[in-house]
Design a protein around this motif. Structure first.
Motif, PDB file in Angstrom:
ATOM      1  N   ALA A  88      -4.215  -9.515  -3.911  1.00 21.10           N
ATOM      2  CA  ALA A  88      -4.082  -8.865  -5.210  1.00 21.10           C
ATOM      3  C   ALA A  88      -5.367  -9.025  -6.026  1.00 21.10           C
ATOM      4  O   ALA A  88      -5.861  -8.068  -6.637  1.00 21.10           O
ATOM      5  CB  ALA A  88      -2.888  -9.434  -5.971  1.00 21.10           C
ATOM      6  N   GLU A  89      -5.938 -10.228  -6.012  1.00 23.68           N
ATOM      7  CA  GLU A  89      -7.157 -10.488  -6.778  1.00 23.68           C
ATOM      8  C   GLU A  89      -8.363  -9.740  -6.209  1.00 23.68           C
ATOM      9  O   GLU A  89      -9.290  -9.392  -6.941  1.00 23.68           O
ATOM     10  CB  GLU A  89      -7.441 -11.986  -6.798  1.00 23.68           C
ATOM     11  CG  GLU A  89      -6.461 -12.769  -7.670  1.00 23.68           C
ATOM     12  CD  GLU A  89      -6.699 -14.267  -7.616  1.00 23.68           C
ATOM     13  OE1 GLU A  89      -7.640 -14.698  -6.899  1.00 23.68           O
ATOM     14  OE2 GLU A  89      -5.956 -15.010  -8.279  1.00 23.68           O
ATOM     15  N   ARG A  90      -8.322  -9.462  -4.910  1.00 19.04           N
ATOM     16  CA  ARG A  90      -9.427  -8.738  -4.275  1.00 19.04           C
ATOM     17  C   ARG A  90      -9.323  -7.221  -4.474  1.00 19.04           C
ATOM     18  O   ARG A  90     -10.163  -6.478  -3.997  1.00 19.04           O
ATOM     19  CB  ARG A  90      -9.483  -9.087  -2.784  1.00 19.04           C
ATOM     20  CG  ARG A  90      -9.972 -10.513  -2.513  1.00 19.04           C
ATOM     21  CD  ARG A  90      -9.723 -10.923  -1.067  1.00 19.04           C
ATOM     22  NE  ARG A  90     -10.319  -9.992  -0.095  1.00 19.04           N
ATOM     23  CZ  ARG A  90     -10.073 -10.037   1.214  1.00 19.04           C
ATOM     24  NH1 ARG A  90      -9.230 -10.948   1.690  1.00 19.04           N
ATOM     25  NH2 ARG A  90     -10.673  -9.182   2.025  1.00 19.04           N
ATOM     26  N   GLY A  91      -8.285  -6.783  -5.162  1.00 19.43           N
ATOM     27  CA  GLY A  91      -8.196  -5.379  -5.530  1.00 19.43           C
ATOM     28  C   GLY A  91      -7.377  -4.495  -4.616  1.00 19.43           C
ATOM     29  O   GLY A  91      -7.449  -3.260  -4.724  1.00 19.43           O
ATOM     30  N   PHE A  92      -6.560  -5.087  -3.753  1.00 17.91           N
ATOM     31  CA  PHE A  92      -5.736  -4.288  -2.845  1.00 17.91           C
ATOM     32  C   PHE A  92      -4.405  -3.947  -3.537  1.00 17.91           C
ATOM     33  O   PHE A  92      -3.330  -4.380  -3.108  1.00 17.91           O
ATOM     34  CB  PHE A  92      -5.487  -5.043  -1.535  1.00 17.91           C
ATOM     35  CG  PHE A  92      -6.730  -5.269  -0.726  1.00 17.91           C
ATOM     36  CD1 PHE A  92      -7.171  -4.302   0.176  1.00 17.91           C
ATOM     37  CD2 PHE A  92      -7.484  -6.422  -0.880  1.00 17.91           C
ATOM     38  CE1 PHE A  92      -8.318  -4.499   0.927  1.00 17.91           C
ATOM     39  CE2 PHE A  92      -8.638  -6.633  -0.136  1.00 17.91           C
ATOM     40  CZ  PHE A  92      -9.061  -5.664   0.763  1.00 17.91           C
ATOM     41  N   ASN A  93      -4.490  -3.175  -4.596  1.00 14.23           N
ATOM     42  CA  ASN A  93      -3.341  -2.945  -5.462  1.00 14.23           C
ATOM     43  C   ASN A  93      -2.977  -1.469  -5.634  1.00 14.23           C
ATOM     44  O   ASN A  93      -2.129  -1.130  -6.460  1.00 14.23           O
ATOM     45  CB  ASN A  93      -3.601  -3.557  -6.840  1.00 14.23           C
ATOM     46  CG  ASN A  93      -3.796  -5.056  -6.774  1.00 14.23           C
ATOM     47  OD1 ASN A  93      -2.927  -5.770  -6.304  1.00 14.23           O
ATOM     48  ND2 ASN A  93      -4.952  -5.534  -7.221  1.00 14.23           N
ATOM     49  N   GLN A  94      -3.591  -0.596  -4.869  1.00 10.60           N
ATOM     50  CA  GLN A  94      -3.283   0.828  -4.959  1.00 10.60           C
ATOM     51  C   GLN A  94      -2.381   1.222  -3.784  1.00 10.60           C
ATOM     52  O   GLN A  94      -2.005   0.397  -2.962  1.00 10.60           O
ATOM     53  CB  GLN A  94      -4.582   1.639  -4.989  1.00 10.60           C
ATOM     54  CG  GLN A  94      -5.568   1.198  -6.054  1.00 10.60           C
ATOM     55  CD  GLN A  94      -4.944   1.017  -7.430  1.00 10.60           C
ATOM     56  OE1 GLN A  94      -4.129   1.839  -7.868  1.00 10.60           O
ATOM     57  NE2 GLN A  94      -5.312  -0.054  -8.127  1.00 10.60           N
ATOM     58  N   TYR A  95      -2.038   2.500  -3.722  1.00 10.06           N
ATOM     59  CA  TYR A  95      -1.128   2.968  -2.682  1.00 10.06           C
ATOM     60  C   TYR A  95      -1.587   2.554  -1.283  1.00 10.06           C
ATOM     61  O   TYR A  95      -2.743   2.729  -0.911  1.00 10.06           O
ATOM     62  CB  TYR A  95      -1.036   4.487  -2.690  1.00 10.06           C
ATOM     63  CG  TYR A  95      -0.357   5.086  -3.896  1.00 10.06           C
ATOM     64  CD1 TYR A  95       0.926   4.692  -4.263  1.00 10.06           C
ATOM     65  CD2 TYR A  95      -0.995   6.069  -4.643  1.00 10.06           C
ATOM     66  CE1 TYR A  95       1.555   5.259  -5.364  1.00 10.06           C
ATOM     67  CE2 TYR A  95      -0.372   6.648  -5.746  1.00 10.06           C
ATOM     68  CZ  TYR A  95       0.905   6.230  -6.102  1.00 10.06           C
ATOM     69  OH  TYR A  95       1.522   6.806  -7.181  1.00 10.06           O
ATOM     70  N   ALA A  96      -0.644   2.030  -0.525  1.00  9.79           N
ATOM     71  CA  ALA A  96      -0.875   1.841   0.907  1.00  9.79           C
ATOM     72  C   ALA A  96      -0.624   3.179   1.603  1.00  9.79           C
ATOM     73  O   ALA A  96      -0.024   4.092   1.023  1.00  9.79           O
ATOM     74  CB  ALA A  96       0.072   0.776   1.448  1.00  9.79           C
ATOM     75  N   PRO A  97      -1.056   3.334   2.840  1.00 18.08           N
ATOM     76  CA  PRO A  97      -0.716   4.562   3.574  1.00 18.08           C
ATOM     77  C   PRO A  97       0.796   4.768   3.619  1.00 18.08           C
ATOM     78  O   PRO A  97       1.567   3.794   3.644  1.00 18.08           O
ATOM     79  CB  PRO A  97      -1.279   4.300   4.973  1.00 18.08           C
ATOM     80  CG  PRO A  97      -2.370   3.297   4.760  1.00 18.08           C
ATOM     81  CD  PRO A  97      -1.909   2.438   3.627  1.00 18.08           C
ATOM     82  N   MET A  98       1.212   6.017   3.628  1.00 16.79           N
ATOM     83  CA  MET A  98       2.641   6.310   3.594  1.00 16.79           C
ATOM     84  C   MET A  98       3.410   5.604   4.701  1.00 16.79           C
ATOM     85  O   MET A  98       4.509   5.091   4.487  1.00 16.79           O
ATOM     86  CB  MET A  98       2.838   7.830   3.691  1.00 16.79           C
ATOM     87  CG  MET A  98       4.293   8.287   3.633  1.00 16.79           C
ATOM     88  SD  MET A  98       5.104   8.374   5.254  1.00 16.79           S
ATOM     89  CE  MET A  98       4.368   9.865   5.933  1.00 16.79           C
ATOM     90  N   ILE A  99       2.852   5.541   5.892  1.00 19.94           N
ATOM     91  CA  ILE A  99       3.568   4.935   7.021  1.00 19.94           C
ATOM     92  C   ILE A  99       3.383   3.425   7.087  1.00 19.94           C
ATOM     93  O   ILE A  99       3.989   2.758   7.920  1.00 19.94           O
ATOM     94  CB  ILE A  99       3.155   5.571   8.356  1.00 19.94           C
ATOM     95  CG1 ILE A  99       1.674   5.348   8.650  1.00 19.94           C
ATOM     96  CG2 ILE A  99       3.502   7.046   8.374  1.00 19.94           C
ATOM     97  CD1 ILE A  99       1.242   5.841  10.028  1.00 19.94           C
ATOM     98  N   GLY A 100       2.547   2.886   6.185  1.00 11.85           N
ATOM     99  CA  GLY A 100       2.339   1.446   6.166  1.00 11.85           C
ATOM    100  C   GLY A 100       0.931   1.058   6.570  1.00 11.85           C
ATOM    101  O   GLY A 100       0.218   1.817   7.242  1.00 11.85           O
ATOM    102  N   LEU A 101       0.533  -0.130   6.170  1.00 11.23           N
ATOM    103  CA  LEU A 101      -0.800  -0.644   6.472  1.00 11.23           C
ATOM    104  C   LEU A 101      -0.995  -0.746   7.987  1.00 11.23           C
ATOM    105  O   LEU A 101      -0.155  -1.325   8.679  1.00 11.23           O
ATOM    106  CB  LEU A 101      -0.956  -2.022   5.824  1.00 11.23           C
ATOM    107  CG  LEU A 101      -2.357  -2.622   5.808  1.00 11.23           C
ATOM    108  CD1 LEU A 101      -3.231  -1.884   4.804  1.00 11.23           C
ATOM    109  CD2 LEU A 101      -2.281  -4.112   5.468  1.00 11.23           C
ATOM    110  N   PRO A 102      -2.091  -0.214   8.523  1.00 13.56           N
ATOM    111  CA  PRO A 102      -2.301  -0.274   9.986  1.00 13.56           C
ATOM    112  C   PRO A 102      -2.228  -1.691  10.540  1.00 13.56           C
ATOM    113  O   PRO A 102      -1.641  -1.905  11.615  1.00 13.56           O
ATOM    114  CB  PRO A 102      -3.697   0.326  10.167  1.00 13.56           C
ATOM    115  CG  PRO A 102      -3.857   1.257   9.009  1.00 13.56           C
ATOM    116  CD  PRO A 102      -3.143   0.591   7.853  1.00 13.56           C
ATOM    117  N   ALA A 103      -2.802  -2.654   9.838  1.00 14.17           N
ATOM    118  CA  ALA A 103      -2.811  -4.035  10.339  1.00 14.17           C
ATOM    119  C   ALA A 103      -1.402  -4.598  10.449  1.00 14.17           C
ATOM    120  O   ALA A 103      -1.081  -5.344  11.393  1.00 14.17           O
ATOM    121  CB  ALA A 103      -3.666  -4.909   9.425  1.00 14.17           C
ATOM    122  N   LEU A 104      -0.534  -4.263   9.508  1.00 15.89           N
ATOM    123  CA  LEU A 104       0.838  -4.772   9.542  1.00 15.89           C
ATOM    124  C   LEU A 104       1.632  -4.094  10.660  1.00 15.89           C
ATOM    125  O   LEU A 104       2.387  -4.753  11.393  1.00 15.89           O
ATOM    126  CB  LEU A 104       1.516  -4.537   8.190  1.00 15.89           C
ATOM    127  CG  LEU A 104       2.953  -5.052   8.051  1.00 15.89           C
ATOM    128  CD1 LEU A 104       3.061  -6.526   8.399  1.00 15.89           C
ATOM    129  CD2 LEU A 104       3.474  -4.797   6.628  1.00 15.89           C
TER     130      LEU A 104
END
Length: 379
Positions: free
Chosen positions: A50-66
């Motif tokens: 969150a502090e690093r700025g990952f706070n906008q929309y994720a891809p619709m199908i979900g984060l690739p790494a997850l």
């Protein structure tokens, strides 16, 4: 006058009992959420992303790494291979995944087989999509499925069967034999499956979780819905997922993209990192079995009867040796007068079958479980 699409629905029993517990200062063993914090490592990861700025929309199908970590985990545990790009979708909780799967599958007049007692989100989703629920009633104490009876309820209108294992609210689990019989029943039929497997890691006494995806035949017609919130004690993050073959996922995503579109971004990053250490989920059965055993030991000398839960973080108890009062009234009495809140099992049956059984959540700290047990043992 406004016409309701769900005229018979009111406030859920979970909201009602939690509010009653708060009003009376009762120990809340009703709603299924932990009263302890998640692993500090996971919480630290959330804060960092969150502090690093990952706070906008994720891809619709979900984060690739997850999605990639889910693919790795599923193959490792169940031997089932899912393409992370086309067959795994991240959702806003498992409830959203179940709704989207029902909406993608069920059309007006389609029959949906539901094993009761059933989690309360299934029926509204079926009704909203024009489906017709077909009930298979399971009974205390073992809630075993009569597969011959299930076979007798299959018609040319049967479109979907919802399988919940480990099961909420009963704590029972499906065996390999159950899945084999399920496969036999739907062989050669155009029937799809939803696997509500949110408690996949909360299973006890060396039992094995038989995911629908362990059967190649069942996998090809299944939407398997899971929950990081249940597994890692972060129910408020509302991060779930759906595993399904490419063609089914494509239809599922058509619903998902207009239902929630995307889900809590920093949590997806945190979970992707956290899943790399398999000990984080492989340790869960032992963690929760200890809590189950603490609770059962605390009521062992009471007049309550029970069969130890096989899975989930719920324990059912039968109070027939104490009173003939119906389960809803007795649950209210326990909350108001004795200070322990539970869920009456009858609310999970469409006909409100009352077998004098209450459901208690043992996803609580040791002191809370012991205190609740002391109170219940005074009955």
């Amino acid at each position: 006058m406004f016409k309701s699409k769900l005229p018979n629905l009111g406030t859920t029993i979970f909201t009602t009992m939690s509010a009653l517990a708060a009003e009376h200062g009762a120990i809340n063993l009703s709603q299924g959420f932990p009263n302890f914090e998640a692993d500090s490592e996971l919480l630290k990861l959330l804060g960092e992303y969150a502090e690093r700025g990952f706070n906008q929309y994720a891809p619709m199908i979900g984060l690739p790494a997850l999605r990639e970590q889910l693919s790795i985990k599923t193959e490792k545990l169940y031997g089932a291979v899912y393409d992370s790009d086309n067959e795994i979708t991240i959702t806003s909780g498992a409830t959203e995944a179940i709704f989207a799967a029902i909406a993608a599958t069920v059309s007006k007049g389609d029959e949906v087989i539901v094993f009761e007692p059933a989690y309360d989100s299934y029926l509204p989703a079926i009704e909203l999509n024009g489906g017709v629920p077909v009930y298979i009633t399971l009974h205390y104490p073992n809630f075993q499925v009569n597969w011959d009876y299930v076979a007798s309820k299959i018609t040319n209108k049967t479109k979907l069967i919802i399988v919940n294992t480990p099961h909420n609210p009963t704590g029972s689990v499906f065996s390999k034999s159950d899945l084999d019989k399920l496969a036999e029943i739907i062989q050669g039929k155009n029937i799809y499956l939803i696997g509500d497997e949110v408690y996949e890691h909360i299973i006890f006494d060396d039992l094995e979780h038989y995911s629908l995806c362990k059967s190649p035949f069942l996998k090809e017609r299944s939407f398997i819905c899971g929950s990081f919130g249940k597994t890692f004690h972060v129910t408020g993050w509302k991060i779930g997922y759906c595993l399904a073959p490419k063609a089914l996922s494509a239809e599922f995503r058509k619903i998902h993209q207009y239902l929630t579109f995307s889900s809590f971004t920093p949590a997806q990053y945190a979970l992707a990192e956290y899943l790399k250490n398999e000990a984080h989920y492989l340790s869960i059965p032992t963690f929760y079995q200890k809590k189950r055993d603490i609770f059962l030991k605390s009521i062992a000398n009471s007049r309550l009867e029970f069969v130890p839960s096989q899975g989930s973080f719920f324990q059912n108890v039968n109070y027939r040796r104490i009173t003939d009062q119906n389960d809803v009234d007795f649950a209210v009495y326990l909350t108001k007068e004795l200070g322990v809140a539970s869920i009456p099992i009858s609310v999970f049956y469409h006909e409100r079958i009352d077998e004098k059984v209450l459901r208690f959540c043992f996803a609580k700290d040791e002191a809370t479980l012991q205190k609740a047990g002391e109170i219940l043992s005074s009955l």
